[in-house]
Write an enzyme that holds these catalytic residues in place. Structure first.
Site, PDB file in Angstrom:
ATOM      1  N   HIS A  64       1.482   5.203  -1.155  1.00 38.29           N
ATOM      2  CA  HIS A  64       0.036   5.295  -0.967  1.00 38.29           C
ATOM      3  C   HIS A  64      -0.355   6.585  -0.260  1.00 38.29           C
ATOM      4  CE1 HIS A  64      -0.093   0.580  -1.034  1.00 38.29           C
ATOM      5  NE2 HIS A  64       0.332   1.110  -2.167  1.00 38.29           N
ATOM      6  N   HIS A 122      -4.482  -0.215  -9.120  1.00 35.45           N
ATOM      7  CA  HIS A 122      -3.500  -0.023  -8.046  1.00 35.45           C
ATOM      8  C   HIS A 122      -2.152   0.424  -8.613  1.00 35.45           C
ATOM      9  CE1 HIS A 122      -1.776  -0.280  -4.083  1.00 35.45           C
ATOM     10  NE2 HIS A 122      -0.706  -0.793  -4.659  1.00 35.45           N
ATOM     11  N   ASP A 132      -0.138   3.728  -7.533  1.00 35.50           N
ATOM     12  CA  ASP A 132       1.292   3.781  -7.216  1.00 35.50           C
ATOM     13  C   ASP A 132       2.003   4.854  -8.041  1.00 35.50           C
ATOM     14  OD1 ASP A 132       1.306   1.832  -5.267  1.00 35.50           O
ATOM     15  OD2 ASP A 132       1.980   0.225  -6.591  1.00 35.50           O
ATOM     16  N   HIS A 165       7.524   0.958  -9.474  1.00 36.90           N
ATOM     17  CA  HIS A 165       8.175   2.024  -8.712  1.00 36.90           C
ATOM     18  C   HIS A 165       9.505   2.450  -9.337  1.00 36.90           C
ATOM     19  CE1 HIS A 165       5.158   1.598  -5.674  1.00 36.90           C
ATOM     20  NE2 HIS A 165       5.511   0.353  -5.370  1.00 36.90           N
TER      21      HIS A 165
END
Length: 318
Positions: free
Chosen positions: A85, A244, A248, A271
């Protein structure tokens, strides 16, 4: 299309401190953004109680665990977690050089988005440095796959993200966000999107030592009946979830060590997939070239970018 933020590298005008709670540890943590010289890049320093310091440059080669967040370092005792973030905010605003002092084992989760870090940087502002910025320009497609998930880079006249998610949950389902990344776009369409999770997973995460600092103040929580538990609801009606995931992705790809010019697309990514795609790109020297503007300026077109042949520019290997 023009590419924004071309010209000189930047740093912040003065130090700024941010304090909060670590989402996984539940412990109090604070970070200090400090100005840094040109070509320093983004550097994290974890200050330990015994006076020692663990230092990591925010580059692909330093990425360790990517199971629930992005971690710099390979040892639990010295690593720095949940950097995505913060990195998304720095990347989107065009902040090239900053030293981040970390008092704790992870970044503060704040409200679960990048907005508090944007606000902190806005308090002090950015200043230009007397060295031109270099970019990674994608010149051929690079793709990685894992089961039904995939991610790919491809050439594009700009910096673009096309992220699609597909959850077996009626509230989320299949969502996508597509857009060119600019500071304004990130601020308005992505920066406030919060991390999210399912109530059914909470006990398993706690038992494994994760999400100890997670709460309705920093996460969107989905109940067992597929409704949002948070009283205020969603910040982006219906699709805060994919926004979101895009946030990321911006933070994870910021670990290239330089801004990139191209399009990043992913389907059911996260991720780990972002990290694999970035390593695949940087591992294929024929897939990109390093470029800079012919003359420093605030905006420039593709034809005003030239390849940089020497010295070899590979901060991601440091």
């Amino acid at each position: 299309m023009t590419i924004g933020m071309l010209g000189f590298q930047t740093t912040i005008a003065s130090p700024v401190t941010i304090s909060g709670t670590g989402v996984h540890s539940g412990a109090a943590v604070s970070i200090i953004f400090n100005p840094a010289e040109a070509d320093s890049g983004i550097v994290f320093q974890r200050l330990h109680g015994d006076g020692t310091v663990s230092e990591y440059r925010a580059v692909s080669a330093q990425v360790g665990n990517t199971d629930l967040c992005t971690v710099l370092g390979f040892s639990l005792a010295t690593s720095i977690a949940t950097v995505e973030h913060v990195m998304a905010a720095l990347y989107a605003l065009g902040l090239d050089n900053v030293l981040i002092e970390v008092h704790g084992a992870e970044m503060p989760i704040m409200d679960g988005s990048s907005a508090p870090f944007i606000d902190a940087i806005d308090q002090v502002g950015l200043i230009p440095l007397a060295v031109k910025r270099r970019y990674i320009r994608i010149v051929k497609p690079v793709r990685v796959e894992a089961g039904a998930s995939w991610a790919e880079f491809s050439p594009y006249d700009g910096t673009r993200f096309e992220v699609e998610i597909d959850f077996d949950c009626p509230l989320i389902g299949r969502q996508s966000w597509k857009g060119d990344l600019t500071p304004a776009t990130f601020r308005n369409e992505l920066s406030r999107a919060r991390t999210f999770g399912f109530m059914r997973d909470v006990e398993k995460l706690w038992a494994a030592g994760f999400a100890l600092g997670s709460s309705l103040e920093n996460s969107v929580v989905i109940s067992d009946d597929n409704t949002v538990v948070n009283v205020e609801g969603l910040r982006y009606a219906g699709d805060e979830f994919v926004r979101h995931k895009t946030l990321d992705a911006v933070g994870d790809l910021a670990l290239a060590g330089a801004q990139f010019i191209g399009c990043y697309r992913s389907y059911r990514g996260g991720h780990k997939m972002n990290a694999h795609a970035l390593k695949a790109l940087l591992g294929d020297r024929a897939a990109y070239e390093v470029v800079e503007a012919t003359a420093p300026r605030s905006r420039a077109g593709q034809r005003e970018l030239i390849a940089v042949n020497a010295p070899e520019f590979a901060p991601w290997s440091l």
